[in-house]
Design an enzyme around this catalytic site. Structure first.
Site, PDB file in Angstrom:
ATOM      1  N   ASN A  80      -8.228   3.528   8.386  1.00 41.42           N
ATOM      2  CA  ASN A  80      -7.595   2.444   9.126  1.00 41.42           C
ATOM      3  C   ASN A  80      -7.755   2.575  10.640  1.00 41.42           C
ATOM      4  O   ASN A  80      -7.596   1.602  11.359  1.00 41.42           O
ATOM      5  CB  ASN A  80      -6.106   2.368   8.781  1.00 41.42           C
ATOM      6  CG  ASN A  80      -5.436   3.718   8.842  1.00 41.42           C
ATOM      7  OD1 ASN A  80      -5.780   4.622   8.087  1.00 41.42           O
ATOM      8  ND2 ASN A  80      -4.500   3.868   9.742  1.00 41.42           N
ATOM      9  N   THR A 137      12.067  -6.897 -10.483  1.00 40.42           N
ATOM     10  CA  THR A 137      11.713  -8.304 -10.718  1.00 40.42           C
ATOM     11  C   THR A 137      10.473  -8.661  -9.906  1.00 40.42           C
ATOM     12  O   THR A 137      10.424  -8.411  -8.701  1.00 40.42           O
ATOM     13  CB  THR A 137      12.897  -9.213 -10.312  1.00 40.42           C
ATOM     14  OG1 THR A 137      14.035  -8.788 -11.056  1.00 40.42           O
ATOM     15  CG2 THR A 137      12.601 -10.672 -10.590  1.00 40.42           C
ATOM     16  N   SER A 150      -3.166  -3.644  -0.664  1.00 41.82           N
ATOM     17  CA  SER A 150      -2.094  -4.335   0.042  1.00 41.82           C
ATOM     18  C   SER A 150      -2.614  -5.720   0.415  1.00 41.82           C
ATOM     19  O   SER A 150      -3.806  -5.883   0.674  1.00 41.82           O
ATOM     20  CB  SER A 150      -1.748  -3.539   1.301  1.00 41.82           C
ATOM     21  OG  SER A 150      -0.759  -4.214   2.036  1.00 41.82           O
ATOM     22  N   ALA A 151      -1.699  -6.712   0.464  1.00 41.64           N
ATOM     23  CA  ALA A 151      -2.155  -8.087   0.713  1.00 41.64           C
ATOM     24  C   ALA A 151      -2.240  -8.457   2.188  1.00 41.64           C
ATOM     25  O   ALA A 151      -3.034  -9.300   2.577  1.00 41.64           O
ATOM     26  CB  ALA A 151      -1.208  -9.072   0.019  1.00 41.64           C
ATOM     27  N   HIS A 152      -1.410  -7.807   3.023  1.00 35.45           N
ATOM     28  CA  HIS A 152      -1.262  -8.358   4.384  1.00 35.45           C
ATOM     29  C   HIS A 152      -2.404  -7.992   5.328  1.00 35.45           C
ATOM     30  O   HIS A 152      -2.428  -8.443   6.463  1.00 35.45           O
ATOM     31  CB  HIS A 152       0.099  -8.004   4.979  1.00 35.45           C
ATOM     32  CG  HIS A 152       0.303  -6.568   5.355  1.00 35.45           C
ATOM     33  ND1 HIS A 152       0.199  -6.128   6.645  1.00 35.45           N
ATOM     34  CD2 HIS A 152       0.613  -5.484   4.615  1.00 35.45           C
ATOM     35  CE1 HIS A 152       0.464  -4.831   6.689  1.00 35.45           C
ATOM     36  NE2 HIS A 152       0.708  -4.412   5.466  1.00 35.45           N
ATOM     37  N   CYS A 203       1.693   2.122  12.025  1.00 35.71           N
ATOM     38  CA  CYS A 203       2.901   2.887  11.736  1.00 35.71           C
ATOM     39  C   CYS A 203       3.160   3.940  12.806  1.00 35.71           C
ATOM     40  O   CYS A 203       4.250   4.448  12.903  1.00 35.71           O
ATOM     41  CB  CYS A 203       2.772   3.537  10.371  1.00 35.71           C
ATOM     42  SG  CYS A 203       2.248   2.370   9.125  1.00 35.71           S
ATOM     43  N   GLY A 254       0.818  -1.215   0.000  1.00 34.24           N
ATOM     44  CA  GLY A 254       0.000   0.000   0.000  1.00 34.24           C
ATOM     45  C   GLY A 254       0.847   1.257   0.000  1.00 34.24           C
ATOM     46  O   GLY A 254       0.527   2.239  -0.687  1.00 34.24           O
ATOM     47  N   THR A 255       1.941   1.249   0.737  1.00 35.19           N
ATOM     48  CA  THR A 255       2.783   2.442   0.822  1.00 35.19           C
ATOM     49  C   THR A 255       3.350   2.793  -0.550  1.00 35.19           C
ATOM     50  O   THR A 255       3.282   3.946  -0.992  1.00 35.19           O
ATOM     51  CB  THR A 255       3.944   2.201   1.822  1.00 35.19           C
ATOM     52  OG1 THR A 255       3.364   1.888   3.091  1.00 35.19           O
ATOM     53  CG2 THR A 255       4.842   3.408   1.949  1.00 35.19           C
ATOM     54  N   GLN A 267      -7.518  -0.809   3.449  1.00 32.28           N
ATOM     55  CA  GLN A 267      -8.329  -1.395   4.530  1.00 32.28           C
ATOM     56  C   GLN A 267      -9.660  -1.962   4.028  1.00 32.28           C
ATOM     57  O   GLN A 267     -10.189  -2.902   4.620  1.00 32.28           O
ATOM     58  CB  GLN A 267      -8.602  -0.342   5.621  1.00 32.28           C
ATOM     59  CG  GLN A 267      -7.365   0.068   6.394  1.00 32.28           C
ATOM     60  CD  GLN A 267      -6.840  -1.017   7.340  1.00 32.28           C
ATOM     61  OE1 GLN A 267      -7.552  -1.944   7.719  1.00 32.28           O
ATOM     62  NE2 GLN A 267      -5.586  -0.890   7.739  1.00 32.28           N
TER      63      GLN A 267
HETATM   64  C1  PLP Z   1      -5.012   2.810   4.949  1.00 30.41           C
HETATM   65  C2  PLP Z   1      -3.628   2.268   4.788  1.00 30.41           C
HETATM   66  N1  PLP Z   1      -2.906   2.659   3.719  1.00 30.41           N
HETATM   67  C3  PLP Z   1      -1.667   2.199   3.506  1.00 30.41           C
HETATM   68  C4  PLP Z   1      -1.070   1.323   4.379  1.00 30.41           C
HETATM   69  C5  PLP Z   1       0.313   0.814   4.093  1.00 30.41           C
HETATM   70  O1  PLP Z   1       0.249  -0.439   3.458  1.00 30.41           O
HETATM   71  P1  PLP Z   1       1.538  -1.395   3.427  1.00 30.41           P
HETATM   72  O2  PLP Z   1       1.763  -1.865   4.829  1.00 30.41           O
HETATM   73  O3  PLP Z   1       1.158  -2.502   2.491  1.00 30.41           O
HETATM   74  O4  PLP Z   1       2.671  -0.588   2.894  1.00 30.41           O
HETATM   75  C6  PLP Z   1      -1.770   0.892   5.515  1.00 30.41           C
HETATM   76  C7  PLP Z   1      -1.147  -0.013   6.515  1.00 30.41           C
HETATM   77  O5  PLP Z   1      -1.274   0.174   7.715  1.00 30.41           O
HETATM   78  C8  PLP Z   1      -3.090   1.378   5.710  1.00 30.41           C
HETATM   79  O6  PLP Z   1      -3.814   1.011   6.770  1.00 30.41           O
END
Ligand code: PLP
Length: 376
Positions: A147, A231, A193-195, A322, A69-70, A173
């Site tokens: 989030n 890659t 994002s996958a996690h 974070c 996501g970042t 989210q």
């Molecule tokens: C709303 C939101 N955006 C972006 C991210 C960042 O995603 P990633 O951990 O895959 O970089 C998060 C992770 O906490 C999130 O909650």
């Protein structure tokens, strides 16, 4: 341990790990190579892309895999303003994740025209204020769901207000928790994002609507149709798409279960802890998040509550993973108008498909004991 921090990350689904294993072992080929193990890696990636695209009603060419996501947020914002020059200004909501706020601040420091859009007491973007902004040639970045509180933004109404401006939405989210169909959702870009949905860490995706001349922010090899060099991590991509498929197949069941867990926590907290404020609305919110703050905040701070919960064996957070560990009050709650002390005295419970009602009852009981002890 009772794990109630599923908005920070989730446990890897065993079925996802099974799907990834062949690509972590014998299937180690580079997908850009022309020999057999390279070609089979390429097939796995393209099948994953097609499946992912189908899940959100997109065309495969509209999906670009990233590291999460970042990266997706950074790439969209920076490419639109710097590399592709698709927009000359940026507007983002005050409650965005730092993965939007920090690149936005960096663009502002570089001299770009960057503005913050305010939100109301529920955390939804103030549409009247947004309508007053000059948005011609702007990129507007407003997350699909928050989030910290789980509130869902009215993207269709936002589109009406911003007219032809480009719209990016961070769907990290919401993905896998609420249906996403780009045929109906009026966005130009999405970040995934996958996690957060029982997939692996370090992989995500961008949706870039067809017809947009998007130039790579990250340069190097010609992977991902020249839109994201590097890659491709075949196992991670296969894992993400397996997790996304399972989330889509089981969405009704999972949502119902998570809603029941959150309703139980809400009831328990309401009946056992006086002077609380729920920062998660009952409508237009994700099924898995409950954010609560404690009104006599001078006696309580989020960090001490989290530590006491940790000692009691419950993992919870006060917001974005974070920022947990730092004493900063939540920028999301402050933007919603909470005083700094209440924005500090907040706890976020976030459940998953695997959380049991017993765990929720136990965690709520421990929370009410901890708050009672701290208040004396
Ligand atoms: C709303 C939101 N955006 C972006 C991210 C960042 O995603 P990633 O951990 O895959 O970089 C998060 C992770 O906490 C999130 O909650």
């Amino acid at each position: 341990m009772i794990y109630l921090d599923n908005s920070a990350t989730t446990i890897l689904d065993p079925e996802v790990l099974d799907a990834m294993m062949p690509w972590l072992t014998a299937g180690y080929g580079n997908a850009s190579s022309i020999y057999k193990i390279g070609r089979s890696a390429r097939v796995a990636i393209e099948q994953s892309r097609t499946e992912f695209a189908q899940l959100i009603g997109a065309h495969p060419a509209e999906i670009i895999f990233t590291s999460g996501g970042t990266e997706s947020n950074n790439a969209v914002l920076k490419s639109c303003l710097v590399d592709s020059k698709l927009a000359s200004s940026l507007v983002y909501s005050a409650t965005e994740h730092h993965a939007v706020i920090h690149p936005a601040e960096s663009l502002a420091q570089q001299g770009f025209d960057v503005h913050e859009a305010s939100v109301d007491a529920l955390g939804k973007v103030d549409l009247e204020a947004l309508a007053k902004r000059p948005l011609e040639h702007a990129l507007v970045s407003i997350m699909h769901a928050n989030n910290e509180t789980g509130v869902i933004q009215p993207l269709t109404a936002i589109r009406t207000v911003i007219k032809d401006a480009l719209l990016h939405s961070d769907a990290v989210q919401s993905f896998g928790k609420v249906p996403i169909d780009v045929g109906r959702l009026p966005v130009d870009f999405l970040s995934f994002s996958a996690h957060k949905l029982h997939g692996p860490k370090g992989v995500g995706a961008m949706f870039i609507r067809k017809g947009i001349d998007f130039k790579a922010h990250q340069q190097g090899g010609g992977q991902e149709r020249n839109r994201r060099a590097g890659t491709e991590p075949v196992a991670l991509i296969v894992g993400m798409v397996t997790a996304a498929r399972l989330a889509a197949e089981q969405m009704d069941h999972r949502t119902q279960h998570m809603r029941m867990c959150i309703a139980t926590a809400r009831e328990m907290i309401t009946s056992t802890i006086p002077n609380v404020r729920f920062n998660t609305p009952t409508d237009d919110a994700l099924p898995n998040i409950l954010n609560v703050s404690f009104l006599d905040a001078e006696k309580l701070d989020g960090e001490s509550i989290l530590q006491a919960m940790d000692i009691a064996g419950v993992a919870v957070s006060n917001g974005s993973a974070c920022v947990s560990g730092s004493l900063q009050p939540s920028h999301v709650l402050k933007a919603m108008g909470l005083p700094e002390s209440e924005a500090r005295a907040a706890v976020r419970l976030s459940v998953s498909k695997d959380t049991s009602i017993d765990e929720v009852l136990m965690a709520s009981t421990l929370l009410s004991e901890i708050i009672r002890n701290m208040r004396v």
